[in-house]
Design an enzyme around this catalytic site. Structure first.
Site, PDB file in Angstrom:
ATOM      1  CB  SER A  97      11.861  16.111  12.826  1.00 31.49           C
ATOM      2  OG  SER A  97      12.478  15.146  12.006  1.00 31.49           O
ATOM      3  CE1 TYR A 121      16.212  18.256  13.387  1.00 35.73           C
ATOM      4  CE2 TYR A 121      15.690  16.081  12.548  1.00 35.73           C
ATOM      5  CZ  TYR A 121      15.402  17.428  12.630  1.00 35.73           C
ATOM      6  OH  TYR A 121      14.318  17.944  11.980  1.00 35.73           O
ATOM      7  CE  LYS A 125      13.305  19.923  14.890  1.00 28.29           C
ATOM      8  NZ  LYS A 125      12.587  21.163  14.613  1.00 28.29           N
TER       9      LYS A 125
END
Length: 177
Positions: A97, A121, A125
């Site tokens: 991402s 998040y 990643k």
């Protein structure tokens, strides 16, 4: 991939996936973090590569429930990588991402921009990317990380792609509005 002649196996726990989108490939309902089951699947199917799209992706949820994101996005990916190693599968495509960049200083963002995630998040990643880098350095894997910005879209025939009742990504929300 099926249209290009590849033999495709989809492994999905269906927590956010849709079995109706798996029409021309075989589907096995399984969590990619289940080491024993994944080892068996990988030894049986012997893929040339694993393409990983199994992460949780809702940023506000990651802030409210970070452990859910670290468990799914990091720990379960490590279990999958161990199963790949033990099954002799070396190639891995990781759906990362642009969240790994945080708030970049320069636009457009260079692939070499520093990783400075600002939420669980993005951190999850970036952690997986570090795990992949270290695992590749040890000679256990070949990998590529794809760092997307606001992915939206689907197959023109509606055969596959995201299907959200309540979208969280900017482009999808704008289109629905």
């Amino acid at each position: 991939l099926v249209e290009k002649g590849y033999r495709v196996l989809v492994v999905d726990n269906l927590s956010t996936g849709n079995k109706d989108f798996v029409k021309r490939a075989k589907l096995i309902v399984c969590d990619c973090g289940d080491y024993e089951k994944m080892l068996n699947i990988l030894k049986t199917f012997m893929p040339d590569a694993v393409i990983h799209f199994a992460a949780y992706i809702v940023v506000p949820e990651s802030v409210k429930n970070p452990l859910k994101y670290y468990e799914n996005n990091v720990a379960k990916t490590i279990a999958l990588l161990k199963a790949m190693r033990d099954a002799g599968v070396k190639n891995f495509v990781f759906s990362s991402s642009a969240a790994v960049y945080g708030i970049p200083k320069n636009l457009p963002v260079s692939e070499n921009a520093p990783l400075k995630p600002i939420n669980p998040y993005g951190h999850s990643k970036a952690m997986v990317e570090q795990v992949l880098k270290d695992t590749a350095s040890a000679g256990n894997i070949n990998y590529i990380s794809l760092r997307y910005f606001n992915v939206a879209g689907a197959d023109p025939e509606g055969e596959l792609g995201p299907s959200y009742k309540q979208p969280t990504h900017l482009i999808v929300r704008a289109l629905k509005t």
